[in-house]
Scaffold this active site. Structure first.
Site, short mmCIF file in Angstrom:
data_model
loop_
_atom_site.label_atom_id
_atom_site.label_comp_id
_atom_site.label_asym_id
_atom_site.label_seq_id
_atom_site.Cartn_x
_atom_site.Cartn_y
_atom_site.Cartn_z
N CYS A 1 0.84 -1.21 0.00
CA CYS A 1 0.00 0.00 0.00
C CYS A 1 0.87 1.26 0.00
CB CYS A 1 -0.98 -0.05 1.18
SG CYS A 1 -2.42 0.98 0.88
N HIS B 1 -3.62 -5.43 0.84
CA HIS B 1 -2.97 -5.78 2.11
C HIS B 1 -2.90 -7.30 2.30
CE1 HIS B 1 -2.62 -1.77 4.02
NE2 HIS B 1 -3.58 -1.49 3.15
N GLU C 1 -1.41 -8.81 4.57
CA GLU C 1 -1.26 -9.15 5.99
C GLU C 1 -2.60 -9.40 6.69
OE1 GLU C 1 -0.85 -6.29 4.53
OE2 GLU C 1 -0.89 -4.55 5.86
N GLY D 1 -1.71 -13.60 36.84
CA GLY D 1 -2.48 -14.84 36.65
C GLY D 1 -2.93 -14.99 35.21
N VAL E 1 -2.17 -14.98 30.96
CA VAL E 1 -1.30 -15.82 30.15
C VAL E 1 0.14 -15.29 30.14
CG1 VAL E 1 -0.92 -16.80 27.87
CG2 VAL E 1 -3.26 -16.38 28.67
N ASP E 2 0.27 -14.00 29.84
CA ASP E 2 1.59 -13.45 29.56
C ASP E 2 2.50 -13.47 30.80
OD1 ASP E 2 0.25 -12.94 27.22
OD2 ASP E 2 -0.10 -10.83 27.69
N SER E 3 1.97 -12.97 31.91
CA SER E 3 2.85 -12.92 33.08
C SER E 3 3.10 -14.32 33.63
CB SER E 3 2.30 -12.00 34.16
OG SER E 3 0.97 -12.31 34.46
N SER E 4 2.15 -15.24 33.44
CA SER E 4 2.39 -16.60 33.92
C SER E 4 3.51 -17.25 33.12
CB SER E 4 1.11 -17.44 33.79
OG SER E 4 0.07 -16.85 34.52
N1 LIG Z 1 -2.88 -7.66 39.10
C1 LIG Z 1 -1.62 -7.60 38.66
N2 LIG Z 1 -0.60 -7.78 39.53
C2 LIG Z 1 0.67 -7.72 39.11
N3 LIG Z 1 1.03 -7.49 37.84
C3 LIG Z 1 0.07 -7.30 36.93
C4 LIG Z 1 -1.31 -7.36 37.29
N4 LIG Z 1 -2.04 -7.14 36.17
C5 LIG Z 1 -1.16 -6.96 35.16
N5 LIG Z 1 0.11 -7.05 35.61
C6 LIG Z 1 1.33 -6.91 34.81
O1 LIG Z 1 1.04 -6.26 33.57
C7 LIG Z 1 1.39 -7.10 32.47
C8 LIG Z 1 0.47 -6.91 31.30
O2 LIG Z 1 -0.85 -7.35 31.58
P1 LIG Z 1 -1.61 -8.23 30.50
O3 LIG Z 1 -3.03 -8.35 30.94
O4 LIG Z 1 -1.29 -7.67 29.18
O5 LIG Z 1 -0.88 -9.61 30.57
P2 LIG Z 1 -1.24 -10.89 31.42
O6 LIG Z 1 -2.21 -10.55 32.46
O7 LIG Z 1 0.02 -11.48 31.88
O8 LIG Z 1 -1.85 -11.84 30.34
P3 LIG Z 1 -3.29 -11.76 29.64
O9 LIG Z 1 -3.08 -10.88 28.43
O10 LIG Z 1 -3.56 -13.16 29.27
O11 LIG Z 1 -4.26 -11.19 30.59
C9 LIG Z 1 1.33 -8.49 33.06
O12 LIG Z 1 2.07 -9.40 32.30
C10 LIG Z 1 1.87 -8.28 34.45
O13 LIG Z 1 3.29 -8.22 34.43
N1 LIG Z 2 -3.36 1.92 3.59
C1 LIG Z 2 -2.46 2.70 3.01
O1 LIG Z 2 -1.26 2.47 3.10
C2 LIG Z 2 -3.01 3.90 2.29
C3 LIG Z 2 -1.97 4.77 1.68
C4 LIG Z 2 -2.51 6.10 1.23
N2 LIG Z 2 -2.93 6.85 2.38
C5 LIG Z 2 -3.69 5.88 0.28
O2 LIG Z 2 -4.78 6.28 0.59
O3 LIG Z 2 -3.53 5.32 -0.78
#
Ligand SMILES: Nc1ncnc2c1ncn2[C@@H]1O[C@H](COP(=O)(O)OP(=O)(O)OP(=O)(O)O)[C@@H](O)[C@H]1O
Ligand SMILES: NC(=O)CC[C@H](N)C(=O)O
Ligand SMILES: O=c1[nH]c(=O)c2[nH+]cn([C@@H]3O[C@H](COP(=O)(O)O)[C@@H](O)[C@H]3O)c2[nH]1
Ligand SMILES: [Mg+2]
Length: 538
Positions: free
Chosen positions: A85, A180, A182, A235, A237-240
């Protein structure tokens, strides 16, 4: 191990991270960097020979409005370049072609005719026209178009509205597509990007989560040495997964801090503590900070302000806990590192991939919400990974399926699910309503797949609306609050569809909430997709 890699230059499109996602799915490592990196930076980046190709993203801007160009060095490295694009448009303009604006406007579904028998599109098509032309079903989002090919390029694709919808210089291995690839709506998008990175760039598909564990463990050990780390454990996914990974690397040098900010779901605190005591064998400290968070949020209505306050308080709590480790004699110098489960989409969505080009939609509490002066070094071993990569890593680390496949729960918790000012009264009502919704999703099985509706949705929750409506219950009048149910299906959380939950399920949930939660007399179902809505309401 040095991975071969693809460089994605971000011109500010909202879907740039999907390019990275698709490349990673082909098991090729890639990084997203802002488009305004310098020529020197590019040459340095390519110096070790690991760079196998470059992809230029789209943008909301037009090439004749802004000065965002690909660093010219990109075209001098001898590696293939794919422009998408805006990326194609700037490539055309920079290499001597022409771009014009104004008249085209193709948004959404389009059918593109493949032309010129290029290496990129060879054999990739969705259907044939009666005349035998190979056609692709794609997603378009543009108003400008390339009107003259740069020298050396030939036509690769076209639509009625956009005669140059793709171009190729096969000698230099430069390609451009106006559509696109992607986004999943472009049916052959994944095949096209795979063709580009694997066949045209010749990148080695060596990005595999199983192998990544050892690399990540090694890196954490090198970074941390014998210092102490505290990790914000939610608790989720990411932090676990981060906790399991860091624990594997440094064992008892890790202390997990679980903050109960008063905005957790029903019984969540106890559940997280139980789960971790049993499964992870890591040290977990639970901090009751409900009064602190609710106090500071009193009177605050603006969603971004709420997010920043929550992000700031998290850090205050983490810092205090880091200091306490010394005071309790658990460690000599206290913790010097703060670990978080930050993942790549958090970084990109907060406009934090160093590129300030994209518009900030929401500041995620753990990225945009962090104060400048943290006072602790940041350890974020998942910072480059996408959610499904994190889940794969979690499974490879031996975490239980239930933990790895939980719906995500945002760090600000119910703070962004109570619209406007957060009050304890609201949080208490919301917790109960939400628990009913989740319980019903978990216990209702969809007969065709045999799966529960919890597993069939990517994220589901209840939102508290601080407005009152009139109802009638047991012949009496009620004047109570409203909640909205939200359930979405998505693979990447960047775009999402609302889930078509069965009416019978919605009916049960609504009936139970209104009967069991005194204070709520009306339940609505949110039927907005993302975009234009977002998944959370704030
Ligand atoms: N209640 C909490 N206590 C401590 N740290 C937290 C808490 N909530 C979020 N965080 C921190 O912020 C980060 C980002 O939160 P996020 O919700 O994106 O991830 P997650 O909770 O680990 O996973 P999920 O996306 O599955 O909820 C966490 O990984 C953690 O490090
Ligand atoms: N999605 C884009 O990259 C758009 C590019 C540009 N703004 C257009 O309108 O063509
Ligand atoms: O840890 C988090 N901290 C945050 O501040 C935050 N805001 C949104 N989300 C989660 O991100 C995904 C996309 O959400 P939106 O469509 O609402 O932007 C959804 O999964 C949201 O739950 C957050 N997660
Ligand atoms: Mg979470």
């Amino acid at each position: 191990m040095q991975h071969q890699k693809i460089l994605i230059l971000d011109f500010g499109s909202q879907v740039t991270q999907l390019i990275a996602r698709r490349v990673r799915e082909a098991h090729v490592y890639c990084e997203v960097h802002p488009c305004d990196v310098t020529d020197d930076w590019v040459r340095q980046y390519a110096a070790d020979g690991a760079l196998k190709g470059v992809i230029l993203s789209g943008s909301h801007a037009s090439v004749y409005e802004v000065d965002d160009k690909a660093p010219p060095a990109v075209f001098e490295l001898g590696v293939p370049v794919l422009g998408i694009c805006y990326g194609m448009q700037t490539m055309a303009q920079q290499l001597g072609g022409q771009v014009e604006g104004g008249h085209t406007r193709e948004f959404g579904y389009a059918e593109v005719r493949a032309r010129g028998h290029t290496a990129l599109l060879k054999g990739i098509e969705d259907f044939h026209t009666p005349e035998g032309h190979g056609m692709l079903k794609v997603w378009m989002s543009h108003g400008d178009k390339v009107t003259a090919l740069p020298p050396g390029f030939k036509l690769m694709a076209s639509t009625d509205a956009c005669p140059i919808a793709g171009m190729a210089d096969e000698a230099r291995r430069f390609y451009g597509v106006q559509f696109h690839p992607e986004v999943t709506h472009t049916v052959q998008g994944r095949a096209l990007l795979e063709r580009f990175v694997l066949d045209i760039c010749g990148a080695r598909p060596d990005w595999v989560m199983r192998d990544h564990i050892e690399e990540a463990v090694q890196k954490i050990r090198e970074q941390v040495g014998d210092e102490e780390v505290i990790l914000g454990l939610s608790g989720g996914v990411d932090s676990s997964v981060a906790a399991a990974l860091i624990h594997r690397a440094i064992g008892d040098q890790l202390t997990c801090v679980f903050v109960d900010h008063g905005l957790l779901r029903l019984h969540e605190g106890d559940m997280v503590m139980d789960m971790f005591a049993g499964k992870l064998h890591a040290k977990v400290v639970r901090v009751d900070a409900a009064d602190l968070f609710l106090g500071k949020l009193a009177g605050v209505n603006d969603p971004e302000a709420k997010r920043k306050i929550i992000g700031g308080l998290f850090v205050d709590v983490f810092k205090a806990e880091a200091g306490k480790l010394t005071a309790s004699g658990a460690s000599k110098n206290g913790a010097t590192w703060l670990a978080q489960g930050t993942i790549y989409p958090d970084v990109i969505e907060s406009g934090g991939a160093k590129s300030k080009k994209a518009v900030v939609i929401k500041s995620h509490h753990n990225v945009g919400g962090l104060p400048e002066q943290l006072g602790l070094k940041l350890l974020e071993p998942l910072r480059d990974l996408f959610k499904d990569e994190v889940r794969e890593l979690g499974v490879a680390l031996g975490l239980p399926h239930d933990m790895v496949y939980r719906h995500p729960f945002p760090g600000p918790g119910l703070g962004v699910r109570i619209l406007g000012e957060v009050k304890k009264e609201y949080a208490d009502l919301l917790r109960r309503a939400d628990a009913i919704f989740i319980e019903e999703l978990r216990s209702t099985i969809e007969p065709h797949s045999g799966k529960t509706w919890y597993d069939l949705t990517s994220q589901a929750f209840t939102v508290f609306l601080p407005v009152k409506s009139v109802g009638v219950m047991g012949d009496g009048r009620t004047y109570d609050y409203v909640v909205a149910l939200r359930a979405v299906q998505t693979s990447d959380f960047m775009t999402a569809d609302w889930a078509e939950l069965p009416y019978a399920l919605l009916k049960r949930v609504s009936g139970r909430i209104i009967n069991e939660v005194r204070g709520i007399n009306r339940v609505t179902y949110d039927v907005s997709s993302k975009p234009p809505a977002t998944i959370e309401w704030e």
